[in-house]
Write a protein that holds these residues in place. Structure first.
Motif, PDB file in Angstrom:
ATOM      1  N   ASP A  26     -11.771  43.736 -83.208  1.00 22.08           N
ATOM      2  CA  ASP A  26     -10.402  43.631 -82.713  1.00 22.08           C
ATOM      3  C   ASP A  26     -10.224  44.528 -81.486  1.00 22.08           C
ATOM      4  N   HIS A  27     -10.562  43.995 -80.332  1.00 22.95           N
ATOM      5  CA  HIS A  27     -10.431  44.733 -79.066  1.00 22.95           C
ATOM      6  C   HIS A  27      -8.961  45.128 -78.867  1.00 22.95           C
ATOM      7  N   GLY A  28      -8.721  46.388 -78.680  1.00 19.88           N
ATOM      8  CA  GLY A  28      -7.362  46.889 -78.479  1.00 19.88           C
ATOM      9  C   GLY A  28      -6.609  47.147 -79.769  1.00 19.88           C
ATOM     10  N   ARG A  29      -7.241  46.922 -80.910  1.00 21.24           N
ATOM     11  CA  ARG A  29      -6.595  47.131 -82.221  1.00 21.24           C
ATOM     12  C   ARG A  29      -5.224  46.447 -82.278  1.00 21.24           C
ATOM     13  N   THR A  85     -10.492  36.905 -82.384  1.00 17.55           N
ATOM     14  CA  THR A  85     -10.303  37.940 -83.401  1.00 17.55           C
ATOM     15  C   THR A  85      -9.705  37.335 -84.670  1.00 17.55           C
ATOM     16  N   ALA A  86      -8.716  36.465 -84.514  1.00 16.74           N
ATOM     17  CA  ALA A  86      -8.119  35.798 -85.676  1.00 16.74           C
ATOM     18  C   ALA A  86      -9.164  34.929 -86.382  1.00 16.74           C
ATOM     19  N   ILE A 106      -0.879  41.003 -72.516  1.00 16.48           N
ATOM     20  CA  ILE A 106      -1.840  42.103 -72.565  1.00 16.48           C
ATOM     21  C   ILE A 106      -3.038  41.721 -71.699  1.00 16.48           C
ATOM     22  N   GLY A 107      -3.088  42.255 -70.493  1.00 16.42           N
ATOM     23  CA  GLY A 107      -4.154  41.918 -69.561  1.00 16.42           C
ATOM     24  C   GLY A 107      -5.532  42.357 -70.023  1.00 16.42           C
ATOM     25  N   LYS A 108      -5.589  43.474 -70.719  1.00 15.65           N
ATOM     26  CA  LYS A 108      -6.859  44.035 -71.177  1.00 15.65           C
ATOM     27  C   LYS A 108      -7.531  43.143 -72.224  1.00 15.65           C
ATOM     28  N   VAL A 109      -6.723  42.444 -73.020  1.00 12.39           N
ATOM     29  CA  VAL A 109      -7.253  41.593 -74.084  1.00 12.39           C
ATOM     30  C   VAL A 109      -6.635  40.200 -73.922  1.00 12.39           C
ATOM     31  N   PRO A 110      -7.335  39.287 -73.256  1.00 17.16           N
ATOM     32  CA  PRO A 110      -6.758  37.964 -73.004  1.00 17.16           C
ATOM     33  C   PRO A 110      -6.505  37.186 -74.302  1.00 17.16           C
ATOM     34  N   GLY A 111      -5.643  36.192 -74.194  1.00 20.54           N
ATOM     35  CA  GLY A 111      -5.269  35.389 -75.357  1.00 20.54           C
ATOM     36  C   GLY A 111      -6.452  34.777 -76.078  1.00 20.54           C
ATOM     37  N   TRP A 112      -7.438  34.294 -75.309  1.00 21.94           N
ATOM     38  CA  TRP A 112      -8.601  33.679 -75.949  1.00 21.94           C
ATOM     39  C   TRP A 112      -9.351  34.682 -76.827  1.00 21.94           C
ATOM     40  N   GLU A 113      -9.388  35.947 -76.406  1.00 22.73           N
ATOM     41  CA  GLU A 113     -10.079  36.971 -77.189  1.00 22.73           C
ATOM     42  C   GLU A 113      -9.285  37.295 -78.464  1.00 22.73           C
ATOM     43  N   GLN A 114      -7.966  37.284 -78.356  1.00 29.49           N
ATOM     44  CA  GLN A 114      -7.133  37.492 -79.537  1.00 29.49           C
ATOM     45  C   GLN A 114      -7.334  36.349 -80.542  1.00 29.49           C
ATOM     46  N   MET A 115      -7.478  35.125 -80.030  1.00 34.90           N
ATOM     47  CA  MET A 115      -7.728  33.970 -80.899  1.00 34.90           C
ATOM     48  C   MET A 115      -9.073  34.120 -81.616  1.00 34.90           C
TER      49      MET A 115
END
Length: 183
Positions: A38-41, A111-112, A100-109
């Protein structure tokens, strides 16, 4: 079962019966999700647990989505099956924050998705089987509303959990060479 054996033998199983994980077993499954990369927690996900009468509600929500998205009668029948395929269903909602520029939406997806996979592995490690279901109906507006989704959220999984009605064949070992190259 050790971790490597679990990773090499995990398979989806659609034929699930009671019991489903409860108490500490369910907590272990949810804790495993919270340990996903989870980049950026951000913890960009949340869960809706669906059991018993909730499955009847899910059936209505999926059937409403079938109608809304013009998916036809066959898909409507499948909505009934999916809603009652397992004694427990965990809906996984990716909570995407595109600001959140540091953690793009695709990276958050991703993580899920990792959290969902961690739940599958934790269930298997405790003797439960599962299958990850999605499909176009997860975009139904009534379903999204019932799950408390905001505009940017995405329902990524209906994770079916239970006990295997019948054990599956042993997972085969694959040839990895078609998928690997070296630089």
């Amino acid at each position: 079962m050790d971790a490597l054996e679990l990773l090499l033998t995990r398979r989806s199983n659609k034929k699930l019966v009671a019991p489903a994980p409860q108490g500490e077993q369910l907590d272990n499954i949810l804790q495993a999700a919270l340990h996903a990369p989870d980049h950026g927690r951000l913890t960009p996900y949340r869960f809706v647990i669906i059991e018993k009468q909730g499955q009847d509600v899910l059936e209505q929500l999926l059937q409403s989505a079938v109608e809304e998205l013009n998916q036809g009668e066959e898909r409507k029948k499948k909505a009934t099956d999916v809603s009652h395929r397992a004694p427990m269903i965990i809906a996984v909602i990716a909570k995407i924050n595109n600001e959140i520029g540091k953690v793009p939406g695709w990276e958050q997806m991703l993580t899920a998705g990792c959290a969902t996979y961690a739940m599958q592995l934790a269930a298997n490690a405790q003797g439960f089987d599962n299958v990850w279901v999605s499909g176009p109906w997860i975009d139904g507006s009534e379903l999204r509303q019932a799950f408390g989704c905001e505009a940017q959220d995405k329902v990524i999984a209906l994770l079916m959990l239970g006990t295997a009605e019948q054990k599956l064949e042993k997972a085969k070992i694959h040839d990895v060479s078609p998928y690997v190259s070296y630089l």
